[in-house]
Write a protein that holds these residues in place. Sequence first.
Motif, mmCIF file in Angstrom:
data_model
loop_
_atom_site.group_PDB
_atom_site.id
_atom_site.type_symbol
_atom_site.label_atom_id
_atom_site.label_comp_id
_atom_site.label_asym_id
_atom_site.label_seq_id
_atom_site.Cartn_x
_atom_site.Cartn_y
_atom_site.Cartn_z
ATOM 1 N N ARG A 126 0.833 -1.206 0.000
ATOM 2 C CA ARG A 126 0.000 0.000 0.000
ATOM 3 C C ARG A 126 0.865 1.253 0.000
ATOM 4 O O ARG A 126 0.567 2.238 -0.688
ATOM 5 N N HIS A 127 1.952 1.222 0.773
ATOM 6 C CA HIS A 127 2.816 2.399 0.876
ATOM 7 C C HIS A 127 3.444 2.747 -0.473
ATOM 8 O O HIS A 127 3.537 3.930 -0.838
ATOM 9 N N PHE A 128 3.858 1.726 -1.220
ATOM 10 C CA PHE A 128 4.497 1.968 -2.505
ATOM 11 C C PHE A 128 3.497 2.050 -3.659
ATOM 12 O O PHE A 128 3.894 2.230 -4.816
ATOM 13 N N GLY A 129 2.195 1.925 -3.365
ATOM 14 C CA GLY A 129 1.172 2.029 -4.402
ATOM 15 C C GLY A 129 1.247 0.926 -5.436
ATOM 16 O O GLY A 129 0.919 1.143 -6.611
ATOM 17 N N ALA A 130 1.662 -0.257 -5.013
ATOM 18 C CA ALA A 130 1.847 -1.373 -5.955
ATOM 19 C C ALA A 130 0.701 -2.368 -5.919
ATOM 20 O O ALA A 130 0.789 -3.435 -6.545
ATOM 21 N N SER B 58 6.852 -11.062 -16.879
ATOM 22 C CA SER B 58 7.183 -9.798 -17.518
ATOM 23 C C SER B 58 7.474 -8.739 -16.461
ATOM 24 O O SER B 58 7.198 -8.924 -15.276
ATOM 25 N N SER B 59 8.006 -7.612 -16.909
ATOM 26 C CA SER B 59 8.344 -6.518 -15.998
ATOM 27 C C SER B 59 7.109 -5.792 -15.481
ATOM 28 O O SER B 59 7.217 -4.907 -14.633
ATOM 29 N N HIS B 60 5.926 -6.156 -16.003
ATOM 30 C CA HIS B 60 4.687 -5.496 -15.564
ATOM 31 C C HIS B 60 4.250 -5.963 -14.174
ATOM 32 O O HIS B 60 3.382 -5.343 -13.557
ATOM 33 N N VAL B 61 4.806 -7.057 -13.689
ATOM 34 C CA VAL B 61 4.382 -7.626 -12.404
ATOM 35 C C VAL B 61 5.209 -6.998 -11.280
ATOM 36 O O VAL B 61 6.428 -7.198 -11.218
ATOM 37 N N PRO B 62 4.577 -6.252 -10.352
ATOM 38 C CA PRO B 62 5.323 -5.650 -9.236
ATOM 39 C C PRO B 62 5.884 -6.731 -8.309
ATOM 40 O O PRO B 62 5.196 -7.689 -7.963
ATOM 41 N N SER B 63 7.128 -6.580 -7.899
ATOM 42 C CA SER B 63 7.770 -7.571 -7.039
ATOM 43 C C SER B 63 7.029 -7.724 -5.714
ATOM 44 O O SER B 63 6.886 -8.834 -5.186
ATOM 45 N N LEU B 64 6.541 -6.610 -5.162
ATOM 46 C CA LEU B 64 5.856 -6.668 -3.874
ATOM 47 C C LEU B 64 4.519 -7.389 -3.976
ATOM 48 O O LEU B 64 4.074 -8.029 -3.018
ATOM 49 N N VAL B 65 3.859 -7.300 -5.127
ATOM 50 C CA VAL B 65 2.605 -8.038 -5.322
ATOM 51 C C VAL B 65 2.878 -9.540 -5.331
ATOM 52 O O VAL B 65 2.117 -10.334 -4.759
ATOM 53 N N VAL B 66 3.978 -9.936 -5.970
ATOM 54 C CA VAL B 66 4.373 -11.351 -5.968
ATOM 55 C C VAL B 66 4.660 -11.817 -4.543
ATOM 56 O O VAL B 66 4.244 -12.905 -4.128
ATOM 57 N N THR B 67 5.357 -10.980 -3.777
ATOM 58 C CA THR B 67 5.661 -11.312 -2.384
ATOM 59 C C THR B 67 4.382 -11.437 -1.565
ATOM 60 O O THR B 67 4.232 -12.372 -0.761
ATOM 61 N N LEU B 68 3.437 -10.513 -1.758
ATOM 62 C CA LEU B 68 2.169 -10.570 -1.026
ATOM 63 C C LEU B 68 1.383 -11.827 -1.382
ATOM 64 O O LEU B 68 0.848 -12.508 -0.501
ATOM 65 N N ALA B 69 1.317 -12.150 -2.673
ATOM 66 C CA ALA B 69 0.609 -13.361 -3.097
ATOM 67 C C ALA B 69 1.236 -14.603 -2.479
ATOM 68 O O ALA B 69 0.529 -15.540 -2.074
ATOM 69 N N THR B 70 2.556 -14.608 -2.384
ATOM 70 C CA THR B 70 3.268 -15.746 -1.813
ATOM 71 C C THR B 70 2.953 -15.911 -0.330
ATOM 72 O O THR B 70 2.642 -17.017 0.135
ATOM 73 N N THR B 71 3.038 -14.801 0.423
ATOM 74 C CA THR B 71 2.769 -14.888 1.863
ATOM 75 C C THR B 71 1.317 -15.282 2.139
ATOM 76 O O THR B 71 1.051 -16.057 3.063
#
Length: 295
Positions: free
Chosen positions: A54-58, A171-184
């Motif tokens: 949320r902080h990074f708007g991702a 692809s580069s369109h996927v935010p890294s933090l979104v991937v991390t959130l989905a994983t957790t």
Amino acid sequence: MTPNMKGALLMMGSMAAFTINDTLVKVAGAEVPLFQMVAMRGVLATVLVFLLVRHFGALHLNFPRHDKWLVAARCLAELSATFFFLTALLHMPLANVTAVLQALPLTVTLGAALFFREYIGWRRVAAIGMGFVGMLLIVRPGPEGFSVFSIYALIAVASVTARDLITRRMSSHVPSLVVTLATTVTITLAASVATFVTGWQPVPTEAGILVASAAVFVLMGYLFSVMVMREGDVGFIAPFRYSSLIWALGLGWVVFGDWPDAITMLGAVLVVGAGLFTLFRERAGQRPVQSRNAR
């Protein structure tokens, strides 16, 4: 401070955070069932990652459908890696499990060659073979040193390799933090469901503090690993991931009184040496391409 120096420090910080998390989990695992501990850590980590996103708007899913399937597959690979790694961690010395994981650059390189047709020369093939010999020395496939948890550690390596290969296809369109959130979220939900089978036990205060601390350190590890990708030359920074083995040796000795025997240390040296050589050859192979592009 140069970008390469910042990247090296962030990589070492990430490896330290992950190894401290492993140590805390191993200590807490003596009193808290595995799935319950993963669920507790996951809830805290998910909340913290969500706040970061949320902080990074991702927080968005505005990326191709193909990438969404890759994110789902990556979450499943991470879930497998978490279960097998933590199970091995609770039953094997910290340094031994960490040393096996140092084979990841080798397995990812081999996987990329097998599945993505990426070229690897005979030198890297020889280094991969030497690394696998070192890994066999660590897990000790014989009646005296081998256990089922050695197989768990190897399955964890295979799972993380699959995770990293899947990540390469995103692809580069996927935010890294979104991937991390989905994983957790995936790991937390799976562990929570598993607790309905294994049961839920009262958690001593000390163990609860350890699990909460583990959540903080695993978040720090994820955060630093994301920041690493924005600093310096990957070829310069990548070898610093092997600093995790130094942390594992020190923490294993101080906290658990474990110190690997000579054969295990030899295996670790072979794995790390082969990994460093593979990274060096990969970097050397990229230089001509980069120089041609510059011209």
